[in-house]
Each structure stands twice: as structure tokens, then as C-alpha cells.
Design an enzyme around this catalytic site. Sequence first.
Site, PDB file in Angstrom:
ATOM      1  N   LYS A 207      13.728  -2.053   9.555  1.00 54.42           N
ATOM      2  CA  LYS A 207      12.527  -2.232   8.735  1.00 54.42           C
ATOM      3  C   LYS A 207      12.833  -1.997   7.250  1.00 54.42           C
ATOM      4  CE  LYS A 207       8.359  -2.110   7.157  1.00 54.42           C
ATOM      5  NZ  LYS A 207       7.355  -3.128   7.214  1.00 54.42           N
ATOM      6  N   CYS A 261       4.994  -2.175   0.269  1.00 55.56           N
ATOM      7  CA  CYS A 261       6.176  -2.279   1.134  1.00 55.56           C
ATOM      8  C   CYS A 261       7.442  -2.436   0.314  1.00 55.56           C
ATOM      9  CB  CYS A 261       6.005  -3.477   2.053  1.00 55.56           C
ATOM     10  SG  CYS A 261       4.362  -3.545   2.756  1.00 55.56           S
TER      11      CYS A 261
HETATM   12  N1  SAJ Z   1       7.466 -11.018  -5.387  1.00 59.58           N
HETATM   13  C1  SAJ Z   1       8.150 -11.555  -6.465  1.00 59.58           C
HETATM   14  N2  SAJ Z   1       8.962 -12.623  -6.248  1.00 59.58           N
HETATM   15  C2  SAJ Z   1       9.103 -13.183  -5.010  1.00 59.58           C
HETATM   16  C3  SAJ Z   1       8.413 -12.626  -3.923  1.00 59.58           C
HETATM   17  C4  SAJ Z   1       7.603 -11.534  -4.136  1.00 59.58           C
HETATM   18  O1  SAJ Z   1       8.056 -11.078  -7.609  1.00 59.58           O
HETATM   19  O2  SAJ Z   1       9.843 -14.162  -4.918  1.00 59.58           O
HETATM   20  C5  SAJ Z   1       6.604  -9.838  -5.600  1.00 59.58           C
HETATM   21  C6  SAJ Z   1       5.154 -10.105  -5.225  1.00 59.58           C
HETATM   22  O3  SAJ Z   1       4.437 -10.675  -6.284  1.00 59.58           O
HETATM   23  C7  SAJ Z   1       4.697  -8.707  -4.887  1.00 59.58           C
HETATM   24  C8  SAJ Z   1       5.922  -8.056  -4.279  1.00 59.58           C
HETATM   25  O4  SAJ Z   1       7.015  -8.836  -4.699  1.00 59.58           O
HETATM   26  O5  SAJ Z   1       4.323  -7.987  -6.048  1.00 59.58           O
HETATM   27  C9  SAJ Z   1       5.927  -7.962  -2.770  1.00 59.58           C
HETATM   28  O6  SAJ Z   1       5.468  -9.174  -2.162  1.00 59.58           O
HETATM   29  P1  SAJ Z   1       6.102  -9.789  -0.841  1.00 59.58           P
HETATM   30  O7  SAJ Z   1       5.367 -11.016  -0.505  1.00 59.58           O
HETATM   31  O8  SAJ Z   1       7.575  -9.913  -1.001  1.00 59.58           O
HETATM   32  O9  SAJ Z   1       5.937  -8.665   0.254  1.00 59.58           O
HETATM   33  P2  SAJ Z   1       4.723  -7.826   0.890  1.00 59.58           P
HETATM   34  O10 SAJ Z   1       4.800  -6.452   0.282  1.00 59.58           O
HETATM   35  O11 SAJ Z   1       3.447  -8.541   0.823  1.00 59.58           O
HETATM   36  O12 SAJ Z   1       5.185  -7.781   2.434  1.00 59.58           O
HETATM   37  C10 SAJ Z   1       6.499  -7.387   2.799  1.00 59.58           C
HETATM   38  C11 SAJ Z   1       7.047  -8.395   3.821  1.00 59.58           C
HETATM   39  N3  SAJ Z   1       8.478  -8.164   3.993  1.00 59.58           N
HETATM   40  C12 SAJ Z   1       9.361  -9.154   3.914  1.00 59.58           C
HETATM   41  O13 SAJ Z   1       9.070 -10.288   3.666  1.00 59.58           O
HETATM   42  C13 SAJ Z   1      10.804  -8.774   4.166  1.00 59.58           C
HETATM   43  C14 SAJ Z   1       6.320  -8.237   5.139  1.00 59.58           C
HETATM   44  O14 SAJ Z   1       6.913  -9.043   6.133  1.00 59.58           O
HETATM   45  C15 SAJ Z   1       6.348  -6.765   5.575  1.00 59.58           C
HETATM   46  O15 SAJ Z   1       5.613  -6.578   6.766  1.00 59.58           O
HETATM   47  C16 SAJ Z   1       5.707  -5.930   4.506  1.00 59.58           C
HETATM   48  O16 SAJ Z   1       6.469  -6.091   3.329  1.00 59.58           O
HETATM   49  C17 SAJ Z   1       5.686  -4.500   4.976  1.00 59.58           C
HETATM   50  O17 SAJ Z   1       4.630  -4.024   5.415  1.00 59.58           O
HETATM   51  O18 SAJ Z   1       6.736  -3.851   4.968  1.00 59.58           O
END
Ligand code: SAJ
Length: 430
Positions: A207, A261
Site C-alpha cells: 500500500k 494518501c
Molecule cells: N496529482 C498531480 N499530478 C498527477 C496526478 C495527481 O499533481 O499526475 C495530484 C492531484 O492533483 C492530487 C494528488 O496528486 O493533489 C493526489 O491525487 P491522486 O489522484 O494521485 O491520488 P488520490 O490521493 O486521490 O488516491 C490515491 C490512489 N493511489 C494511486 O493511484 C497509487 C488511490 O488508488 C488510493 O486508494 C488512494 O491514493 C489512497 O487512499 O491511498
Amino acid sequence: MGLGYIGLPTAAMFAVNGIQTLGVDVNPQVIEILQRGELHIQEPGLRTAVEAAIKSGNLRVSSKPAEADAFIIAVPTPFYEDKYGEYNGRKYKLADMRAVTSATEAITPSLRKGNLVVLESTSPPRTTIDIVAPILEKSGLKAGEDFHLAYSPERVLPGQILRELLENARVIGGTTPEGAQAGRDLYSVFVKGEIITTDATTAEMVKLMENTYRDVNIAIANEFSRLADRFGVDVWKAISIANLHPRVKILRPGPGVGGHCISVDPWFFVEAAPDLAALIYQTRQVNDAQPHFALDLVRRAAGSLKGRKVAALGLAFKEDVDDLRESPAVELAALLQKEGALVKAFEPHKPAARFDGFETVLTLEEAWRDADVIVLLVGHAEFKGLEARQVAGQTPARILVDMRGVLNREAWQAAGFRVFTLGVGSTADD
Ligand code: SAJ
């Protein structure tokens, strides 16, 4: 145990699949709201799922646990606001595991021989073995002998929780192989994705590795945005070309990394092994500093921030969700205001939210009616579809700063805006 973004949909899934489920939360308000048939959180599809669960007669909610065949702990594991660890001059955050320990303590009196206990909360490596097992064993029963104990992280994406709960692969780590098998039997009630069994500490590490990997990938994208800015390159174009390589998949830069996360989980590694997790620590530094890079971009775009009226578009931690916690957009709006700008922020998914550091407004029009600068902070669908010419007719602002690389530069320039996009150096072609 815990009826938040994970516990509530999980409870609903079990209930609609015929399992008698008791949803427990220590917050009396949550229980009261759910008993009224309402929801305390927003997530697409959740209302329908919870209504179906209640209608099935299988979901009840309570502030106290009762005897059960299986217990699932899905409570938050935030950080202490006021406590830090330090290693070699690196200050790191400390996980607040009190919700996990108190939820575990709460079920100990109800624990019986043959039960299964599953921890879902994201936790530092070895939590299941070193923290949860000893508390449960105060019951006199032994983990792995008298009852099963497992760790199974949720891995669902906010905004798509219901679908991903069913479809995603699920890892279940037992403190014994039998514990993992008991977990598989339980979750296969609704999980359609592959279920992989392993040991508890591997599952905990899996995780943290997933989210840390993503954090590192976004950090490199953010650092590339700074480099591209310096070298007069358009980082979005450069990334899309680099990603044509079959083994390269760089994520998107932005004004920072938020949510509960990605910006959180890497710290669990740093805390657990500060002497080893140097890259992970550095990643957090890069991503935490990104709102300041974004602030500087607005300053350059606007000439100065003092007294400038800024329409801030979006406050959520990412696109198309209503979650404003740990949001880099909120941080940037507050930074802008602190640096002398007059911010009017609009969040379409939570227009009534209020913050100390800056003003929020109820409509887009209000945000930009008398603005000097428009700053897009979140790539919400409703912003991506904005018509530059139409906007130009509603605002005196002629400066646009796009922190997400989602607005069409040419169209906004044609409508009379000077456009500044994060990660696009000033000599990059227009
Ligand atoms: N972000 C960027 N650039 C990107 C992708 C995201 O700047 O290319 C930023 C987003 O704007 C945001 C942050 O990162 O501020 C996190 O967003 P995210 O979509 O990457 O992740 P979360 O926090 O919504 O969800 C993640 C997911 N993990 C992965 O994709 C590996 C989800 O599957 C998990 O269940 C969740 O964390 C968790 O609960 O751990």
C-alpha cells in the site's frame, strides 16, 4: 469500525450482498446523520449504495461495536500537527495511530474464538503485528491461533470509490496463511477483482509503495516543470512526447500534491526508517514546495501581488472531487492572499466552504467579475469547458494562469488574455 470514505462504502457493499453489517463510528453526528437517511460525505454513487444497503435491512449503524464474525477497521491515520521526528537534520512527520488503537481496543471485549479482524487503515509497516495484535491479545485470545488477523488496504480512487471497491485487485496479508484465507473468504463476497493473499507486513508495504511511487513520479513531473520554465520549454508537450516511449509514463505537474494518501503515505516510510528513506523524504520536499513555485508564477504573471484581485478557480485537492482537505489549491489561495493579493475563490463542488485566509464566493461570475488575474487551480471538468471569449465578456481580467495545463492557450490568447501555464517557459512557442 469507521464510517468514512472507505468504511461506509465497504459496509454498504457487504450489506447489499447479504451480509448483516453493523457500521460503527465514534462520531455521534455521523451516526445521527446516517440514521436520518442522509450522508455526511459526498461520493458519486454512495447515496444509492447506502440507501440500497439500508433498504436491504442488512445495514445498521451504531456508536458501539457488538459481537461479530468479522471486524474491519477503517479509521483515519493522520499525522500529529505538533510533533515531529528528526534524523540528520531532516524533520519528518509522525503518524497519529490513536484511532487505530482505540478502534482495536473497542472491539477487544467483543472478540471471540474463530473471529477475523482486518485492518484497512493505511499504516506504517508492521502495525498489524506490532500494534494491533498485542491489543487484541489482551482479550486472552491469541492472534493466528484463536482468531485470524489480516491487513488489507483500500486502494480506491476518490471519485470512483464504488466502482474500484468492486473491480480493483485486492491484497490481503494475514499474520498466518489461514488469516489471509479467511480475509479472502470475506472480501470475495463483493470483490470482483483479483484477490492476492500474502503476509500482513508485505500488504502494508504494498500500500505504501503504490502511493510513494506515485508521489515520486509527480515530484519528477513537478521538478521537470521548474526546469522547463527555466529552459523556455513547454513541459506538457515535452512530457507527452517522452511518454511515447513505451517504458516511460511521467505524470502531470501541478500546483502541489494533496489529498489524504499520496502526500501522506510516504511519510510512514520516512518515520519507520528515516536512515533509509532519503529519496522519499526528498520527494515530499519537492512536492510540498510546489505551491511556492506556483505562487511565484502568479507573481511573475501579475507583475506584483499587492492589491491584485485574483479569481481562484477550484479549491479541491484534485479534479472532479469535493474534497478540500490537504488541498494544494487551498494552500495556494491562502499564500496568494498572504502575499497581498485579494483572492475570491470558487469551488463548484463545495461553493459554500469557508476559509480563514481568503474569501470564497458562490459563483464563477462573482469570482472574476472585478478580477485582475484568473488563476485556474484545479482541472475540474466545468473549468476545462470554459469558453475563453465568453469569459472575456464577463471579466476585466486579461491575465490567465493555468496551473494544470488544461486550458487551450491559443483560444485564450485569441480572446485577449496573456496566458501563463505552469511549466511553460516564457520562450516556449505560443
Ligand atoms: N496529482 C498531480 N499530478 C498527477 C496526478 C495527481 O499533481 O499526475 C495530484 C492531484 O492533483 C492530487 C494528488 O496528486 O493533489 C493526489 O491525487 P491522486 O489522484 O494521485 O491520488 P488520490 O490521493 O486521490 O488516491 C490515491 C490512489 N493511489 C494511486 O493511484 C497509487 C488511490 O488508488 C488510493 O486508494 C488512494 O491514493 C489512497 O487512499 O491511498
